[in-house]
Write an enzyme that holds these catalytic residues in place. Structure first.
Site, PDB file in Angstrom:
ATOM      1  CG  ASN A   9      -1.726   1.249   1.384  1.00 62.57           C
ATOM      2  OD1 ASN A   9      -1.743   2.086   0.476  1.00 62.57           O
ATOM      3  ND2 ASN A   9      -2.413   1.400   2.516  1.00 62.57           N
ATOM      4  CE  LYS A  11      -0.189   3.121   4.856  1.00 60.88           C
ATOM      5  NZ  LYS A  11      -0.153   3.192   6.307  1.00 60.88           N
ATOM      6  CG  HIS A  95      -5.815   1.969   5.311  1.00 61.71           C
ATOM      7  ND1 HIS A  95      -5.356   2.866   6.250  1.00 61.71           N
ATOM      8  CD2 HIS A  95      -4.814   1.079   5.103  1.00 61.71           C
ATOM      9  CE1 HIS A  95      -4.101   2.524   6.572  1.00 61.71           C
ATOM     10  NE2 HIS A  95      -3.758   1.448   5.896  1.00 61.71           N
ATOM     11  CD  GLU A  97      -2.915   5.452   6.817  1.00 62.74           C
ATOM     12  OE1 GLU A  97      -2.926   5.469   5.580  1.00 62.74           O
ATOM     13  OE2 GLU A  97      -1.985   4.933   7.486  1.00 62.74           O
ATOM     14  CD  GLU A 166      -3.428  -2.408   7.276  1.00 66.67           C
ATOM     15  OE1 GLU A 166      -2.409  -2.731   6.680  1.00 66.67           O
ATOM     16  OE2 GLU A 166      -3.957  -1.290   7.172  1.00 66.67           O
ATOM     17  N   GLY A 172       2.626   2.305  10.803  1.00 71.71           N
ATOM     18  CA  GLY A 172       3.585   3.394  10.646  1.00 71.71           C
ATOM     19  C   GLY A 172       4.297   3.784  11.934  1.00 71.71           C
ATOM     20  CB  SER A 210       5.347  -1.861  11.914  1.00 76.50           C
ATOM     21  OG  SER A 210       4.959  -0.514  12.153  1.00 76.50           O
TER      22      SER A 210
HETATM   23  P1  13P Z   1       3.064   0.344   7.696  1.00 74.05           P
HETATM   24  O1  13P Z   1       3.585  -0.937   7.090  1.00 74.05           O
HETATM   25  O2  13P Z   1       3.792   1.570   7.228  1.00 74.05           O
HETATM   26  O3  13P Z   1       2.950   0.247   9.180  1.00 74.05           O
HETATM   27  O4  13P Z   1       1.564   0.533   7.134  1.00 74.05           O
HETATM   28  C1  13P Z   1       0.693  -0.528   7.199  1.00 74.05           C
HETATM   29  C2  13P Z   1      -0.525  -0.171   6.456  1.00 74.05           C
HETATM   30  O5  13P Z   1      -1.263   0.703   6.846  1.00 74.05           O
HETATM   31  C3  13P Z   1      -0.787  -0.889   5.194  1.00 74.05           C
HETATM   32  O6  13P Z   1      -2.063  -0.612   4.715  1.00 74.05           O
END
Ligand code: 13P
Length: 251
Positions: A9, A11, A95, A97, A166, A172, A210
């Site tokens: 992803n 982002k 997601h 976010e 997740e 992150g 992560s």
């Molecule tokens: P990270 O791997 O940066 O923690 O992000 C995970 C994520 O949100 C994948 O959709």
């Protein structure tokens, strides 16, 4: 035994030139690997990624969202049929976010999954608890509620989705759920899916938060972890390839 699915992803990262180097390095390095893989790129780069990915079948194209609406006056939205025009195979929905910054409710996420499914796109449905929810002992309740909305709206089509666990506190942050913590939640999700469809064995449950080159093997070795949804580490070809390699060798 299902092949592991390793999905990146990206982002809101990338540029026309950076995408060429990243994707070309991933394509070059992934030959001969034995997992399924995808890159979920920003919508602006779908055409570029589609053209780079054409003619090979290891790495599929994904979007990071899809509209809950079919067509019409929804400025800025991108419909499932538009995504289909770019040979999009997966669409991330729900997601954390988007739940957090765009106020997406469980009901909206369920509709997005439905739109994707009806266009022949596999939704990657994200669920996960916040740190406060985990500390309050509500992890199971939260992820079950989030998944239940998608099951309720999509009925028997649920066997065509991918689920991604997740934990919000692991995204992150560099804090990863331990393999045992992740497995515990994946087992809960697995039994919820089993109760909803007799074809639940088709559903991959990914872990995200992560995941990196160093911890991927241990996480992917858990019984109910069928792959990974990778954020930061998907932006570095070597790291993403190392996770794909882990997904190719872990049973
Ligand atoms: P990270 O791997 O940066 O923690 O992000 C995970 C994520 O949100 C994948 O959709």
């Amino acid at each position: 035994m299902k092949k592991k699915l390793i999905a990146g992803n990206w982002k809101m990262n990338g540029s026309l030139s950076a995408n060429v180097s990243l994707l070309q390095a991933v394509l070059d390095g992934s030959k001969g690997l034995n997992c399924k893989a995808a890159v979920c790129v920003p919508a602006a780069y779908l055409a570029q990624a589609q053209s780079m990915l054409s003619g090979q079948s290891l790495i599929a194209l994904g979007s990071q969202d899809v509209s809950a609406q079919e067509v019409g006056a929804y400025t800025g939205e991108i419909s499932a049929s538009m995504l289909k025009d770019f040979a999009v195979h997966y669409a991330i929905v729900g997601h954390s976010e988007r739940r957090q910054y765009h106020a997406e409710s469980d009901a909206i996420v369920a509709l997005k999954a439905q739109r994707a499914l009806s266009a022949g796109i596999t939704p990657i449905v994200c669920v996960g608890e916040t740190l406060a929810e985990r500390q309050a002992g509500q992890t199971e309740e939260v992820v079950k509620r989030q998944l239940a909305a998608v099951i309720h709206t999509n009925g028997h089509c649920i066997s065509e989705i991918v689920v991604a666990y997740e934990p919000v506190w692991a995204i992150g942050t560099g804090l990863t759920a331990t393999p045992e913590q992740a497995q515990e939640v994946h087992a809960v999700l697995r039994s919820q899916l089993k109760a909803a469809t007799s074809h639940s064995d088709r559903i991959s449950i990914l872990y995200g938060g992560s995941m990196n080159a160093a911890n991927a093997s241990q996480l992917l070795a858990q019984t109910d972890i069928d792959g990974g949804l990778i954020g930061g580490a998907a932006l570095k070809a070597m790291d993403f390839l190392a996770i794909m390699a882990a997904g190719s060798t872990t049973p």
